[in-house]
Design a protein around this motif. Structure first.
Motif, PDB file in Angstrom:
ATOM      1  N   ASP A 157       0.900  -1.105  -0.015  1.00 45.42           N
ATOM      2  CA  ASP A 157      -0.032   0.198   0.019  1.00 45.42           C
ATOM      3  C   ASP A 157       0.794   1.340  -0.118  1.00 45.42           C
ATOM      4  O   ASP A 157       1.436   1.680   1.120  1.00 45.42           O
ATOM      5  N   SER A 159      -0.410   4.355  -0.416  1.00 45.35           N
ATOM      6  CA  SER A 159      -1.404   5.442  -0.519  1.00 45.35           C
ATOM      7  C   SER A 159      -0.843   6.527   0.253  1.00 45.35           C
ATOM      8  O   SER A 159      -0.924   7.707  -0.038  1.00 45.35           O
ATOM      9  N   ALA A 160      -0.543   6.386   1.238  1.00 45.71           N
ATOM     10  CA  ALA A 160      -0.147   7.288   2.300  1.00 45.71           C
ATOM     11  C   ALA A 160       1.132   8.190   1.757  1.00 45.71           C
ATOM     12  O   ALA A 160       1.348   9.246   1.923  1.00 45.71           O
ATOM     13  N   ARG A 202      -0.177  10.335  -0.631  1.00 46.47           N
ATOM     14  CA  ARG A 202      -0.342  11.548  -0.132  1.00 46.47           C
ATOM     15  C   ARG A 202       0.616  12.575   0.242  1.00 46.47           C
ATOM     16  O   ARG A 202       0.727  13.898  -0.028  1.00 46.47           O
ATOM     17  N   ASP A 203       1.779  12.019   0.778  1.00 45.07           N
ATOM     18  CA  ASP A 203       2.833  12.930   1.413  1.00 45.07           C
ATOM     19  C   ASP A 203       3.422  13.599   0.195  1.00 45.07           C
ATOM     20  O   ASP A 203       3.959  14.626   0.197  1.00 45.07           O
ATOM     21  N   SER A 244       6.489  -2.468   3.670  1.00 43.90           N
ATOM     22  CA  SER A 244       5.260  -3.013   3.506  1.00 43.90           C
ATOM     23  C   SER A 244       5.145  -4.302   3.924  1.00 43.90           C
ATOM     24  O   SER A 244       6.148  -5.066   4.204  1.00 43.90           O
ATOM     25  N   ARG A 256       3.481  -3.264  12.230  1.00 38.09           N
ATOM     26  CA  ARG A 256       3.710  -2.075  11.481  1.00 38.09           C
ATOM     27  C   ARG A 256       4.768  -2.144  10.418  1.00 38.09           C
ATOM     28  O   ARG A 256       6.045  -2.707  10.658  1.00 38.09           O
ATOM     29  N   ASP A 269       4.383   3.055   7.655  1.00 39.32           N
ATOM     30  CA  ASP A 269       3.414   3.490   8.453  1.00 39.32           C
ATOM     31  C   ASP A 269       4.050   4.668   9.312  1.00 39.32           C
ATOM     32  O   ASP A 269       3.335   5.304  10.044  1.00 39.32           O
ATOM     33  N   PRO A 293       5.456   8.245   9.604  1.00 36.21           N
ATOM     34  CA  PRO A 293       5.531   9.506   8.871  1.00 36.21           C
ATOM     35  C   PRO A 293       6.798   9.688   8.502  1.00 36.21           C
ATOM     36  O   PRO A 293       7.517  10.390   7.545  1.00 36.21           O
ATOM     37  N   ARG A 337       8.740   8.024   5.825  1.00 37.50           N
ATOM     38  CA  ARG A 337       7.993   8.691   4.431  1.00 37.50           C
ATOM     39  C   ARG A 337       8.779   9.832   4.081  1.00 37.50           C
ATOM     40  O   ARG A 337       8.919  10.393   3.071  1.00 37.50           O
TER      41      ARG A 337
END
Length: 233
Positions: free
Chosen positions: A24, A26-27, A30-31, A179, A211, A215, A217, A220
């Motif tokens: 995934d 997706s997060a 978004r960042d 992941s 995790r 996951d 931040p 990322r």
């Protein structure tokens, strides 16, 4: 996602970002959109798949990999086939600075705990980064930290011996992966044959951590920061 008559993704911008990795994303997407407003961001499992879909004149490809290993080599080869249209970023642990940055993040998250970080591993030269990360974690203050991998070295036996030598009877078992795929749950966090089960059989109480690195931040943010020199803000 808008497409043209050939099924290609259409972007109104001459530039686009392509995140290539598994699981995934997706997060992270978004960042990237927040860090680079106006730049369209897409995801794909391979550079060939993603670049074949995109119609933007220039595409920045961000590898969402931990190491510059076999997947990264394939990604670069795929990007080269598209000539000057595609440029590539770097995996998370491509440099000593990246190793130190990740170690500092993990040391803050797991401060005061005994932790075994379990990675996938690599038999390529980049696999040395796992041992480098263990040293960096301890230098960052996480004294009771160990790194082991499913393939190659440092393996499970070395990590288990290290826990025993320090008299550690309780450990957090943390996947060192971007992941959480099925092999993570089965081989690391699963039942009797997993790392968790083997540690329990040795008398070590295990706290499994479900995790992934993405996951977090701060992890990322490492990837968005590494992309900034290649992209307009």
């Amino acid at each position: 996602m808008d497409t043209d008559g050939f099924g290609r993704s259409v972007s109104r911008s001459p530039e686009a970002v392509l995140l290539v990795g598994f699981g995934d994303l997706s997060a992270l997407a978004r960042d990237f959109r927040a860090a680079f407003p106006g730049l369209p961001v897409f995801t794909a499992r391979s550079a060939a798949e993603g670049l074949g879909r995109l119609s933007a004149a220039r595409v920045f490809v961000q590898p969402v990999y931990l190491l510059p290993g076999a997947e990264f080599e394939r990604l670069r080869a795929d990007a080269l086939r598209f000539g000057g249209r595609a440029s590539c970023g770097a995996p998370l642990l491509s440099s000593p600075e990246g190793v130190r940055a990740l170690a500092e993040i993990l040391a803050r998250i797991y401060t005061g705990k005994a932790v075994l970080f379990a990675g996938h591993g690599s038999r390529r030269p980049a696999g040395k980064r796992y041992a480098d990360l263990e040293h960096a974690l301890r230098a960052a203050g996480l004294a009771g930290s160990f790194v082991g991998v499913l393939e190659g070295e440092p393996g499970f036996d070395r990590a288990a011996a290290g826990l025993a030598a320090r008299g550690i009877r309780k450990v957090s078992l943390v996947p060192l992966m971007l992941s959480l795929g099925m092999h993570v749950r089965r081989q690391i966090l699963g039942g009797d044959g997993s790392w968790s089960g083997k540690l329990e059989a040795l008398g070590v109480s295990v706290c499994p951590v479900f995790r992934a690195l993405l996951d977090e931040p701060a992890v990322r943010s490492m990837l968005t920061a590494s992309a900034r020199p290649f992209l307009r803000s």
